[in-house]
Design a protein around this motif. Sequence first.
Motif, PDB file in Angstrom:
ATOM      1  N   HIS A 170     -17.786   9.460  11.429  1.00 28.52           N
ATOM      2  CA  HIS A 170     -16.936   8.576  12.671  1.00 28.52           C
ATOM      3  C   HIS A 170     -18.220   8.593  13.732  1.00 28.52           C
ATOM      4  CE1 HIS A 170     -12.200   8.945  12.173  1.00 28.52           C
ATOM      5  NE2 HIS A 170     -12.845   8.660  12.912  1.00 28.52           N
ATOM      6  N   VAL A 172     -22.227   7.659  14.046  1.00 30.76           N
ATOM      7  CA  VAL A 172     -21.944   6.203  14.322  1.00 30.76           C
ATOM      8  C   VAL A 172     -23.512   5.895  13.651  1.00 30.76           C
ATOM      9  CG1 VAL A 172     -23.457   6.605  16.353  1.00 30.76           C
ATOM     10  CG2 VAL A 172     -21.973   4.477  15.394  1.00 30.76           C
ATOM     11  N   ASN A 179     -16.690   3.743  13.701  1.00 32.78           N
ATOM     12  CA  ASN A 179     -16.919   4.372  14.336  1.00 32.78           C
ATOM     13  C   ASN A 179     -15.981   3.947  15.326  1.00 32.78           C
ATOM     14  OD1 ASN A 179     -18.627   6.412  15.883  1.00 32.78           O
ATOM     15  ND2 ASN A 179     -18.953   4.742  17.621  1.00 32.78           N
ATOM     16  N   GLY A 180     -14.906   5.740  16.167  1.00 32.15           N
ATOM     17  CA  GLY A 180     -13.963   5.690  16.675  1.00 32.15           C
ATOM     18  C   GLY A 180     -12.646   5.208  15.727  1.00 32.15           C
ATOM     19  N   LYS A 182      -9.571   5.493  13.892  1.00 38.05           N
ATOM     20  CA  LYS A 182      -8.593   6.471  12.504  1.00 38.05           C
ATOM     21  C   LYS A 182      -8.961   5.644  11.235  1.00 38.05           C
ATOM     22  CE  LYS A 182      -4.767   8.428  12.168  1.00 38.05           C
ATOM     23  NZ  LYS A 182      -2.967   8.558  12.384  1.00 38.05           N
TER      24      LYS A 182
END
Length: 361
Positions: A170, A172, A179-180, A182
Motif C-alpha cells: 500500500h 504509493v 494505493n489504498g 484491499k
Amino acid sequence: VDSNGQLGLFPEGHSNDMFYQQLGQSDVAGEPAPDERQDEETSEVIIQSKKEIMGNTQGKYRSFFDDSHRFQYASQLADRYHFFHPMLEFLEVFWLRDGFDIICGNPPWVLPSFDIVDIVSEKFPEVAIRDNSAPKVRKEIQKYYDADESLRTIYLQNLTETSCTNNYTHTVAIYPYINGIKTDLYMPILETSFDMASKNGYIGIVHPESLYDGNGLSSFRNEAYHRLVYHFQYQNENLLFKDVHHETTYGENIYGNRHPDVHFDSISNLFDPRTIDNCFIHDGHGPCYGIKYKGHWNTMPHKDRIVTIDQRALSAIAKIFENNDAEEAPKLVAFQTESSMQVIEKLAEVNRHVIDFRPII
C-alpha cells in the motif's frame, strides 16, 4: 554505478559506459537490436562486469548498513524470505535492454490476511477441529501461550509478516495504482511486471477478473487498458483450476508496451482454451450461440466471439452501464459477441433516456 562506485537508478537515455569500456567501446552507447545475438566473448564480459559491480561496489560514503545491527537483521530476513531483486540478479538485462522481452506467470490469487485460528491450530489442532471462532481464540490466546511458549514467536512472526506485506503493497511510491485498495497479491506483481518489461516486451499473466470488475481500481484499470493486447475471460465451470471455486472468473491477459490509444481483443465466457485459437480461424458463418448450448457449457468457436474494445467501446460501456460519460476506465462487461457490443454502442448514441422525462403520475 557512478564514479564513486555508488549503485543508483538509471536515468532515461543512460549510456552503459562501464560495460562498453570493458568491451573497448567507450564511445559507443546504445542497445543491441532485438534480433542481434551477443557473441560468447561479449556475454562473458557482461557477466564478469556484473560480478565486479556487485562484489566491489563500496563507495566512499558509509551508510547505515555498514557493519551495523540493521544490516545483520536485514541479512537474517533475506535468509528467511529469500528476497529476489530482478534488476540486480539480471543486471545485464536491464542495463542493455531496459527489461525483459517476455514475462509470463500465474501469480498468487490471495489477500494477505492474519488468521489466528490457523496459526494456533499449528500447535493445537483441536482449535480447528472444534471450529473455534477467531474472537474466541484471541480471547484465550494467553492460555495457549502458557501451554506452548513457542507459539508466541510463531504468532508474532506471522502478524509482523502480514502487517509488513500490507504496508509495503500500500506504499504509493512503490505501487501508485493500488494505493489504498484491499490488495490481492497478483496486483502488485502485475504492476511490477509493467515496470520490468522492455519497450517491445510482452507480459502474459493469468489472474482474477477483479482488476476489471472491482471497485476503486479505475486508475489501475486505465493503465491496464492502455497495455492490453488480448483479454480472454474464463469461467471455471469445467474446473481447469481444480482448487478454485467453479464460479470463479479469471483471465488470460496479454499486455504490451503502453499505447496512447486503447485497442484490444476480448473473448469472454470461455470454458476451454482451445476455443480461443478456433475463434480466430473461424470464417464467421453460422450462428453464434450463448453461454450454454443444449444444456452444456458452450465451447464452440465463432468469429463473432472476438469483441474489439477501444475507447469508443469503453465510452459506450461507461454511459450505458455506469451512467457516466466521463469515465475513462469503466468496469469491463463480459460481452458474448461483437454484435452485442455494437448494440451497446448504438444505444449510447441516444441522447434522451426514460429518466429524462417527467413522470405522468
